[in-house]
Design an enzyme around this catalytic site. Structure first.
Site, PDB file in Angstrom:
ATOM      1  N   ASP A  25      -4.923   1.037  13.374  1.00 38.60           N
ATOM      2  CA  ASP A  25      -5.417  -0.100  14.087  1.00 38.60           C
ATOM      3  C   ASP A  25      -6.261   0.094  15.305  1.00 38.60           C
ATOM      4  OD1 ASP A  25      -3.570  -1.314  12.445  1.00 38.60           O
ATOM      5  OD2 ASP A  25      -2.008  -1.901  13.862  1.00 38.60           O
ATOM      6  N   LYS A  82      -6.487  -8.518   9.603  1.00 35.32           N
ATOM      7  CA  LYS A  82      -5.240  -9.257   9.273  1.00 35.32           C
ATOM      8  C   LYS A  82      -5.356 -10.832   9.365  1.00 35.32           C
ATOM      9  CE  LYS A  82      -2.056  -5.594  11.314  1.00 35.32           C
ATOM     10  NZ  LYS A  82      -1.472  -5.157  10.083  1.00 35.32           N
ATOM     11  N   GLY A 154       5.398  -1.926  15.479  1.00 30.53           N
ATOM     12  CA  GLY A 154       5.465  -1.924  16.895  1.00 30.53           C
ATOM     13  C   GLY A 154       6.487  -1.294  17.802  1.00 30.53           C
ATOM     14  N   ARG A 166      12.249   4.010   0.180  1.00 29.28           N
ATOM     15  CA  ARG A 166      13.264   4.594  -0.719  1.00 29.28           C
ATOM     16  C   ARG A 166      13.900   3.632  -1.578  1.00 29.28           C
ATOM     17  NH1 ARG A 166      15.414   9.720  -0.023  1.00 29.28           N
ATOM     18  NH2 ARG A 166      15.188  10.647   1.959  1.00 29.28           N
ATOM     19  N   GLY A 215       6.108   1.878  12.236  1.00 27.87           N
ATOM     20  CA  GLY A 215       7.070   2.826  12.908  1.00 27.87           C
ATOM     21  C   GLY A 215       6.518   4.251  12.823  1.00 27.87           C
ATOM     22  N   GLY A 236      -0.044   1.751  13.243  1.00 29.86           N
ATOM     23  CA  GLY A 236      -0.283   0.746  14.101  1.00 29.86           C
ATOM     24  C   GLY A 236      -0.615   0.962  15.273  1.00 29.86           C
ATOM     25  N   SER A 237       0.679   1.163  16.507  1.00 32.85           N
ATOM     26  CA  SER A 237       0.543   1.390  17.674  1.00 32.85           C
ATOM     27  C   SER A 237       0.755   2.792  18.004  1.00 32.85           C
ATOM     28  CB  SER A 237       1.927   0.865  18.348  1.00 32.85           C
ATOM     29  OG  SER A 237       1.814  -0.681  17.986  1.00 32.85           O
TER      30      SER A 237
END
Length: 295
Positions: A25, A82, A154, A166, A215, A236-237
């Site tokens: 991102d 997005k 996030g 999983r 995550g 992402g973050s």
């Protein structure tokens, strides 16, 4: 665009080309260049990374097209953007800008609480999130060319991405073990289209790539998801909310590629500085759980 651009085969093939890589991102051209130099296979252009979207609250929408165009002009690797779930016009706007992929994303506030986009109507390939085989199969039936775990965006907490990867892989194994005459009942119970389940059974896998997302914050997180069967990693973050984005970006790319080389991962993890601040999932209120968006 040529007549073959936008066919299912072409769109899935474009997604396959990102396999084994990291998609990052970014919110501006400078970050996009850092991602490209670190070895990212693509970037996701947006106004705010998920951690900032979560912190700001309110309604989160498609990025300003100026930001998307700025990122597209800064790098040579594919650029994603997005749109809100079910937002027909945001998707068409992004397609008109010439982005390489559109992510119909639960990170943004859904525009439609009943319908996802019919992604077969677009020439550009779509990425969608999933938590289980029902969600995965429904998105594939709608025309998604790439999937990713939803995780919990996030948060810097990998536990939900692990759970989703999983879950999907366990259910793929279950589908592969069923007789064809048992698939219809399974389809009814999971809400998964029968034809997609039949394709999964015959292939022994999903017919599109499935990346990890939601995550990933460290090189070890990225390697973990690859070992669990991810085809690649979205971050992402985790890059630009870390203490040293350039080093984190390179380390996560290397760990994704060499996910079974523990000595290398140890070396990559030394002296990186602080990872992004994490959030314990149990502290989130139901309305704060982005993974619950979509159906």
């Amino acid at each position: 665009m040529t007549n073959v651009t936008g066919t299912e085969r072409v769109k899935r093939g474009m997604a396959e080309m990102q396999k084994g890589g990291v998609i990052m991102d970014v919110i501006n051209a400078e970050q996009a260049k850092i991602a490209e130099e670190a070895g990212a296979v693509a970037v996701m252009a947006l106004e705010r990374v998920p951690a900032d979207i979560r912190a700001a609250g309110g309604v989160s929408r498609m990025a300003d097209p100026t930001i998307v165009e700025e990122v597209m002009g800064a790098v040579s690797i594919p650029v994603m953007a997005k749109c809100r779930i079910g937002h027909l016009v945001e998707a068409r706007v992004l397609e008109s800008l010439g982005v390489d992929y559109i992510d119909e994303s639960e990170v943004l506030t859904p525009a439609d609480e009943v319908y996802h986009l019919n992604k077969r109507d677009y020439t550009v390939p779509f990425v969608c999130g999933c938590r289980d085989i029902g969600e995965a199969a429904r998105r594939i039936a709608e025309g998604a060319s790439m999937l990713r775990t939803k995780g919990e965006p996030g948060t810097g907490n990998i536990v939900e991405a692990v759970r989703h990867m999983r879950q999907v892989n366990a259910e793929i194994r279950q589908v592969a073990s069923l007789r064809e005459d048992e698939l219809m009942t399974y389809a009814k119970n999971t809400g998964a289209p029968y034809e997609v389940l039949l394709e999964i059974k015959r292939l022994g896998r999903l017919p599109v790539v499935n990346f990890a997302a939601g995550g990933v914050a460290t090189p070890a997180d990225a390697a973990l998801m690859m070992q669990l069967g991810a085809d690649g990693v979205f971050v992402g973050s985790g890059i630009f909310k870390s203490e040293n984005p350039e080093r984190f970006a390179r380390a996560i790319v290397e760990a994704t590629t060499h996910y079974e080389d523990y000595e290398l991962i140890a070396s990559l993890s030394k002296g990186l500085g602080n990872a992004m601040k994490g959030i314990e999932i149990s502290t989130l209120l139901p309305e704060q759980r982005m993974q619950e968006r979509g159906w």
